[in-house]
Structures are given as structure tokens and as C-alpha cells.
Write an enzyme that holds these catalytic residues in place. Structure first.
Site, mmCIF file in Angstrom:
data_model
loop_
_atom_site.group_PDB
_atom_site.id
_atom_site.type_symbol
_atom_site.label_atom_id
_atom_site.label_comp_id
_atom_site.label_asym_id
_atom_site.label_seq_id
_atom_site.Cartn_x
_atom_site.Cartn_y
_atom_site.Cartn_z
ATOM 1 N N TYR A 58 16.819 29.186 10.135
ATOM 2 C CA TYR A 58 15.580 29.781 10.658
ATOM 3 C C TYR A 58 15.525 29.655 12.176
ATOM 4 O O TYR A 58 15.893 28.618 12.734
ATOM 5 C CB TYR A 58 14.361 29.053 10.087
ATOM 6 C CG TYR A 58 14.122 29.290 8.621
ATOM 7 C CD1 TYR A 58 13.747 30.549 8.148
ATOM 8 C CD2 TYR A 58 14.256 28.252 7.714
ATOM 9 C CE1 TYR A 58 13.516 30.755 6.795
ATOM 10 C CE2 TYR A 58 14.025 28.456 6.362
ATOM 11 C CZ TYR A 58 13.661 29.711 5.906
ATOM 12 O OH TYR A 58 13.428 29.918 4.585
ATOM 13 N N LYS A 81 0.836 -1.203 0.000
ATOM 14 C CA LYS A 81 0.000 0.000 0.000
ATOM 15 C C LYS A 81 0.873 1.257 0.000
ATOM 16 O O LYS A 81 2.073 1.176 0.278
ATOM 17 C CB LYS A 81 -0.956 0.028 1.185
ATOM 18 C CG LYS A 81 -0.586 -0.819 2.344
ATOM 19 C CD LYS A 81 -1.591 -0.821 3.431
ATOM 20 C CE LYS A 81 -0.867 -0.602 4.745
ATOM 21 N NZ LYS A 81 -1.742 -0.464 5.854
HETATM 22 C C1 LIG Z 1 -4.358 -5.123 7.122
HETATM 23 C C2 LIG Z 1 -2.860 -5.025 7.072
HETATM 24 N N1 LIG Z 1 -2.135 -6.147 6.978
HETATM 25 C C3 LIG Z 1 -0.797 -6.141 6.920
HETATM 26 C C4 LIG Z 1 -0.098 -4.951 6.973
HETATM 27 C C5 LIG Z 1 1.411 -4.992 6.894
HETATM 28 O O1 LIG Z 1 1.977 -4.491 8.064
HETATM 29 P P1 LIG Z 1 3.562 -4.482 8.268
HETATM 30 O O2 LIG Z 1 4.098 -3.452 7.346
HETATM 31 O O3 LIG Z 1 3.713 -4.082 9.690
HETATM 32 O O4 LIG Z 1 4.046 -5.836 7.969
HETATM 33 C C6 LIG Z 1 -0.797 -3.769 7.090
HETATM 34 C C7 LIG Z 1 -0.072 -2.500 7.172
HETATM 35 O O5 LIG Z 1 -0.341 -1.622 7.926
HETATM 36 C C8 LIG Z 1 -2.222 -3.800 7.146
HETATM 37 O O6 LIG Z 1 -2.942 -2.681 7.251
#
Ligand SMILES: Cc1ncc(COP(=O)(O)O)c(C=O)c1O
Length: 375
Positions: free
Chosen positions: A266, A39
Site C-alpha cells: 500500500y 491487568k
Molecule cells: C497501580 C499500579 N501498580 C503497579 C503497576 C505495575 O507496573 P509495571 O508493569 O511497570 O511493573 C501498574 C501498572 O501500570 C499500576 O497501575
């Protein structure tokens, strides 16, 4: 001659290390299969290149947050699954593109089912069960009845069921144990009613490291994102030997000797006590350097740690060059990564900022060039 000069700030990603990490994770969780969670543009690293490398390494499928992320990956030929939720107007395109849909409630299932029938398709679906994340999904205590009702809907293939952990970084924690137990109790009850799933998954990176029971039967898959990049939650145990895959680099843009009494940047938060050799590096908070590094962080130049002086600004950061008097304009500057004997891990930034590495990865700026190395 290049038409365009090299980008000043580079996020270098080693695809070989990425593939090695992936394969080490696969070995640790076998016989479970590994879904790569890509994602948010693969946590900012660049989803298409990361996805291709992971496909070559044997990923079982990809998990994303929402429909547009899923559509980006659908032509790669691996199963693509939306892990979050799906809105009614997103359903037709998800169905026509064969995206695996989450079932968060009966009403979403009805809408997906109607669309599947209309398009004469069978849609793979995974029930999303809220065992304690408090974000999305069927509440575990009502899920049995909802699932019994839902599985009667036409056009849907209920291939999977999953849940998510809010704090699996704390090994042995009772909250996580209770989540696992309420989820597996639900699975047994459903199995007794004749409802079985081919894909059962709960483990994220934290759980893989801290709750190995989420990587064995009845679980068939794990979902990992952060660990792919050789990074871990700062509070959790590290049960796998993974290597960081990324480095952030820039260039030394200017070198000047400033007199004692000068102030830097700054807010004038740093005053020189003596005449000092100062370097200005070509990266700032627009590139993802957290403001929290101001007067506290370091960068590496010619293998030496150079402290940040003053406040980080949008495009530039000022450092002391007292330990590298031979530095030259244009020198490589490592903001995260290794140079010679010294290294600055991503976790150092997250400690200074009081955040986790996920946020830092997702904050790397859009003008930073992503460079994929296959050494
Ligand atoms: C539903 C879900 N599964 C798996 C993951 C993977 O998590 P990680 O990056 O901690 O392995 C995420 C990430 O936030 C998630 O939202």
C-alpha cells in the site's frame, strides 16, 4: 491429523523463564512480598495461564485494574486486589466475592461499608493515595483527615495503603523522591494516631530497579507487571538480571522474485532497485506488528535478519530474502525473539514506534495464538 491447522502467528511464552524472573524479583526485593500485576489480560499474554504459573512460583497476590479482571482470578485462592477504582454498581459483587477494594475517597468507602454491613461481611480495603500520579486516590495532603474519618466505618478492614509513580524510570529523580517522602510522612503521622497497616506498597517495576528504598521497610510489598516478562522501561536502569519470556513468530507464506522497478505494498512506499527475492510473511498490524516497522523493521528467517520492505498491511508483511536465498515457504519467521545468533528484542519495536513496550504487548492481536512453553 489436527482438525484445525496451526495458527500462523504465535506468541510463545516461556513459563519457566517467567517463574525464574519472578523468583529473581522476589530475591531482589526480599523481605518484601511480590504482588503480580495482571491487568489487561496479563498485559496481553493470557491471564489464567500466567496467573497459574506465578501462583506456583509463590506470588503473594494479584493486582488488576477493575472488577471483571478480579472476578476472573478470584477462584485461584490468592488475594486479588483492584488497583484502580470501583464504581458503585460494581461494589456488591466485589464484596460478595471477597475482592480487595481500593479506597479512593470517603464516599466510595461509605458505599463499600454499607454493602459490607448489608452482606454481613468484612471487606479488606487498601487506601489509594495520590502522591503525584494525578490519576486516582486521596490527595496525599488531605489523606490524613480523610483516613481518620474513614477508619471509623463498619464492615471494612483497612489492611493496606499504597501509592503509584509516574516516572520512577528516572533514577534519582526528585519528583519520585518527594513522592516517597510525602507517603512515608503520611504513614508516620497515621502511626502516631494509632493507625497501622499490614500491607504498604508503592514500587512498580521501575521503582524496584531505580529506587531500592521502596523495597524495604516501611514497605511490605511491591507490585510488578512488566519485569515479570523480562522487559524493562527503555529509559530506566536495569538492576535485575531478567530474561525476556516471549517471542512472536509467524510463517513465510510466499516467496517470489520481483523485477527491478516493482513497488511493494500500500502506498507504494518501496521501489526495488534490482530484481529481488521477496518473502511475504503471514503477520501484519492486526497481529500487533506496528505500522512503524514499515521500511524500518526486521524479521529473522533461518537466523538471518531480513528487512521489512514497504508498508506493513493488516495480515501480511513483505521482507527482502536476499540474505536467505534458500528460504522455503512455511519457514518459521521470528518477529520478536531469537533465531540462531541473532535476536530482535521487543524494545526494538518500541524504539521504532516511539512508544513503550507496554503498548506493544497490549497490541498483540486476538487471532495470535498464545502458546505456553514449559521446557
Ligand atoms: C497501580 C499500579 N501498580 C503497579 C503497576 C505495575 O507496573 P509495571 O508493569 O511497570 O511493573 C501498574 C501498572 O501500570 C499500576 O497501575
Amino acid at each position: 491429523m489436527r482438525n484445525r491447522p496451526e495458527s500462523r502467528v504465535r506468541l510463545e511464552i516461556s513459563l519457566n523463564k517467567l517463574k525464574n524472573n519472578f523468583q529473581n524479583i522476589c530475591k531482589s526485593v526480599a523481605p518484601c512480598s511480590v504482588l503480580a500485576i495482571l491487568k489487561a489480560n496479563a498485559y496481553g499474554l493470557g491471564v489464567m495461564d500466567i496467573a497459574s504459573a506465578l501462583q506456583a512460583a509463590g506470588a503473594a497476590g494479584f493486582g488488576v485494574a477493575e472488577i471483571n479482571e478480579a472476578l476472573q482470578l478470584k477462584d485461584m485462592g490468592l488475594p486479588v486486589q483492584i488497583l484502580g477504582n470501583i464504581l458503585p454498581d460494581e461494589i456488591p459483587v466485589a464484596v460478595s466475592n471477597g475482592i480487595i477494594c481500593p479506597i479512593n475517597d470517603f464516599s466510595a468507602a461509605q458505599t463499600i461499608s454499607r454493602e459490607a454491613v448489608k452482606q454481613q461481611k468484612t471487606v479488606e480495603c487498601h487506601f489509594k493515595i495520590d502522591t503525584g500520579m494525578g490519576r486516582l486516590g486521596m490527595l496525599v495532603h488531605n489523606a490524613y483527615e480523610e483516613i481518620l474519618k474513614t477508619v471509623k466505618l463498619p464492615g471494612l478492614k483497612f489492611e493496606g495503603i499504597y501509592s503509584h509513580f509516574p516516572m520512577a524510570y528516572q533514577g534519582g529523580d526528585d519528583y519520585t523522591r518527594n513522592q516517597i517522602s510525602s507517603f512515608t510522612t503520611l504513614l508516620k503521622k497515621l502511626e502516631a494516631a494509632g493507625i497501622k497497616f499490614g500491607k504498604i506498597h508503592m514500587a512498580n517495576s521501575d521503582a524496584i530497579n531505580n529506587f531500592p528504598e521502596t523495597c524495604t521497610a516501611p514497605f511490605t510489598h511491591v507490585r510488578t507487571g512488566l519485569n515479570l516478562y523480562g522487559l524493562f522501561d527503555s529509559q530506566g536502569r536495569r538492576s535485575m538480571n531478567l530474561e525476556p519470556v516471549l517471542e512472536i513468530k509467524t510463517r513465510l507464506a510466499a516467496i517470489r522474485k520481483l523485477p527491478a522497478g516493482s513497488t511493494i505494498g500500500y502506498g507504494r512506499t518501496y521501489r526495488l532497485m534490482k530484481d529481488t527475492l521477496i518473502g511475504t510473511i503471514a503477520a501484519g498490524y492486526a497481529d500487533g506488528l506496528p505500522l512503524a516497522l514499515s521500511n524500518r523493521g526486521y524479521v529473522l528467517i533461518r537466523g538471518h535478519l531480513c528487512p521489512v520492505l514497504g508498508r506493513i498491511s493488516m495480515d501480511y508483511t513483505t521482507v527482502s530474502l536476499e540474505s536467505v536465498p534458500d528460504a522455503q515457504c512455511g519457514d518459521e519467521v521470528v518477529c520478536i525473539g531469537r533465531q540462531g545468533e541473532n535476536a530482535i528484542p521487543a524494545e526494538h519495536w518500541s524504539q521504532l514506534k516511539g512508544t513503550h513496550v507496554y503498548e506493544l504487548l497490549c497490541s498483540v492481536g486476538s487471532r495470535v495464538e498464545r502458546i505456553y512453553l514449559e521446557e
